[in-house]
Design a protein around this motif. Structure first.
Motif, short mmCIF file in Angstrom:
data_model
loop_
_atom_site.label_atom_id
_atom_site.label_comp_id
_atom_site.label_asym_id
_atom_site.label_seq_id
_atom_site.Cartn_x
_atom_site.Cartn_y
_atom_site.Cartn_z
N LEU A 27 31.83 -9.12 14.84
CA LEU A 27 31.82 -7.84 15.53
C LEU A 27 31.12 -8.02 16.87
CD1 LEU A 27 30.98 -5.32 12.70
CD2 LEU A 27 33.16 -5.71 13.78
N GLY A 28 31.71 -7.49 17.91
CA GLY A 28 31.15 -7.62 19.24
C GLY A 28 31.75 -8.78 20.03
N LYS A 29 32.57 -9.58 19.38
CA LYS A 29 33.20 -10.71 20.06
C LYS A 29 34.71 -10.69 19.86
CE LYS A 29 29.17 -13.57 19.29
NZ LYS A 29 28.64 -14.78 18.64
N LEU A 30 35.25 -9.53 19.63
CA LEU A 30 36.69 -9.40 19.38
C LEU A 30 37.46 -9.40 20.69
CD1 LEU A 30 36.57 -6.60 16.69
CD2 LEU A 30 36.92 -9.03 16.31
N PRO A 31 38.74 -9.79 20.66
CA PRO A 31 39.56 -9.67 21.86
C PRO A 31 39.65 -8.20 22.27
CG PRO A 31 40.69 -10.96 20.19
CD PRO A 31 39.47 -10.39 19.55
N GLY A 32 39.43 -7.91 23.51
CA GLY A 32 39.43 -6.54 23.99
C GLY A 32 38.03 -6.03 24.27
N ASP A 33 37.01 -6.73 23.80
CA ASP A 33 35.63 -6.40 24.15
C ASP A 33 35.36 -7.02 25.53
OD1 ASP A 33 35.31 -5.17 21.75
OD2 ASP A 33 34.21 -6.81 20.82
N ILE A 34 34.89 -6.21 26.44
CA ILE A 34 34.70 -6.65 27.82
C ILE A 34 33.26 -7.13 28.01
CG2 ILE A 34 34.71 -5.92 30.23
CD1 ILE A 34 36.84 -3.86 29.40
N LEU A 35 33.11 -8.34 28.54
CA LEU A 35 31.81 -8.90 28.83
C LEU A 35 31.86 -9.50 30.23
CD1 LEU A 35 28.93 -9.77 28.00
CD2 LEU A 35 29.96 -11.85 27.09
N ILE A 36 31.04 -8.96 31.13
CA ILE A 36 30.95 -9.47 32.50
C ILE A 36 29.51 -9.91 32.71
CG2 ILE A 36 31.15 -8.90 34.94
CD1 ILE A 36 33.19 -6.74 34.12
N GLU A 37 29.33 -11.19 33.00
CA GLU A 37 27.99 -11.74 33.23
C GLU A 37 27.91 -12.27 34.65
OE1 GLU A 37 25.97 -13.68 29.66
OE2 GLU A 37 28.11 -14.16 29.37
N ARG A 38 26.92 -11.81 35.38
CA ARG A 38 26.60 -12.29 36.71
C ARG A 38 25.17 -12.79 36.69
NH1 ARG A 38 31.55 -12.21 37.38
NH2 ARG A 38 32.63 -10.47 38.32
N GLU A 39 24.65 -13.22 37.84
CA GLU A 39 23.30 -13.75 37.88
C GLU A 39 22.25 -12.78 37.33
OE1 GLU A 39 21.63 -15.46 41.43
OE2 GLU A 39 23.53 -16.48 41.80
N ASN A 40 22.21 -11.59 37.87
CA ASN A 40 21.19 -10.61 37.48
C ASN A 40 21.78 -9.38 36.82
OD1 ASN A 40 19.17 -12.20 38.66
ND2 ASN A 40 19.61 -11.33 40.67
N PHE A 41 22.97 -9.53 36.26
CA PHE A 41 23.67 -8.35 35.74
C PHE A 41 24.55 -8.74 34.57
CE2 PHE A 41 27.47 -5.63 35.87
CZ PHE A 41 26.87 -4.40 35.66
N THR A 42 24.50 -7.97 33.52
CA THR A 42 25.39 -8.17 32.38
C THR A 42 25.96 -6.81 31.99
OG1 THR A 42 24.07 -10.01 31.58
CG2 THR A 42 25.57 -8.98 30.01
N TYR A 44 28.56 -5.03 29.17
CA TYR A 44 29.24 -5.24 27.91
C TYR A 44 29.84 -3.92 27.44
CZ TYR A 44 30.03 -6.32 23.03
OH TYR A 44 30.60 -6.49 21.80
N ALA A 45 31.14 -3.90 27.19
CA ALA A 45 31.83 -2.71 26.70
C ALA A 45 32.62 -3.10 25.45
CB ALA A 45 32.75 -2.14 27.76
N PRO A 46 32.11 -2.79 24.26
CA PRO A 46 32.78 -3.19 23.01
C PRO A 46 33.92 -2.25 22.63
CG PRO A 46 30.75 -2.08 22.52
CD PRO A 46 30.83 -2.17 24.02
N ILE A 47 34.99 -2.29 23.39
CA ILE A 47 36.10 -1.36 23.18
C ILE A 47 36.79 -1.60 21.84
CG2 ILE A 47 38.34 -0.61 24.08
CD1 ILE A 47 37.21 -1.31 26.88
N THR A 48 37.19 -2.82 21.57
CA THR A 48 37.90 -3.12 20.34
C THR A 48 37.01 -2.94 19.11
OG1 THR A 48 39.22 -4.73 21.56
CG2 THR A 48 39.30 -4.86 19.17
N THR A 49 35.76 -3.38 19.23
CA THR A 49 34.82 -3.21 18.12
C THR A 49 34.62 -1.73 17.81
OG1 THR A 49 33.71 -5.27 18.69
CG2 THR A 49 32.50 -3.71 17.31
N GLY A 50 34.48 -0.91 18.84
CA GLY A 50 34.32 0.53 18.64
C GLY A 50 35.54 1.16 17.98
N LEU A 51 36.71 0.74 18.40
CA LEU A 51 37.94 1.27 17.78
C LEU A 51 38.05 0.86 16.33
CD1 LEU A 51 40.53 0.72 20.64
CD2 LEU A 51 39.69 2.89 19.78
N LEU A 52 37.71 -0.39 16.03
CA LEU A 52 37.77 -0.88 14.66
C LEU A 52 36.80 -0.12 13.76
CD1 LEU A 52 38.92 -2.98 12.67
CD2 LEU A 52 37.01 -4.44 13.33
N ILE A 53 35.58 0.06 14.22
CA ILE A 53 34.58 0.80 13.45
C ILE A 53 35.02 2.25 13.26
CG2 ILE A 53 32.21 1.68 13.49
CD1 ILE A 53 31.44 -1.01 14.79
#
Length: 66
Positions: A27-42, A44-53
């Motif tokens: 959970l939290g690593k499903l296809p459709g979960d958005i993760l954007i990591e930059r130097e000082n910024f992260t 995370y939008a768990p779209i697929t995980t939220g829909l599944l739950i």
């Protein structure tokens, strides 16, 4: 109504306590979960995980109220 809110609160607390073990299920690593990591910024939008739950909880509550 108050009993329902207490049950929902306890379920959320239980999920929070069990989160380290729930992460191992993927959970939290499903296809459709958005993760954007930059130097000082992260971001995370768990779209697929939220829909599944949401679907699982809807089915469980539907079966309970049936």
């Amino acid at each position: 109504m108050s009993r329902t809110l207490i049950i929902i609160g306890l379920a959320i607390a239980a999920a929070g306590l069990l989160w380290p073990w729930l992460r191992e299920l993927g959970l939290g690593k499903l296809p459709g979960d958005i993760l954007i990591e930059r130097e000082n910024f992260t971001f995370y939008a768990p779209i697929t995980t939220g829909l599944l739950i949401s679907v699982v909880l809807s089915l469980v509550l539907w079966l309970i109220n049936r």
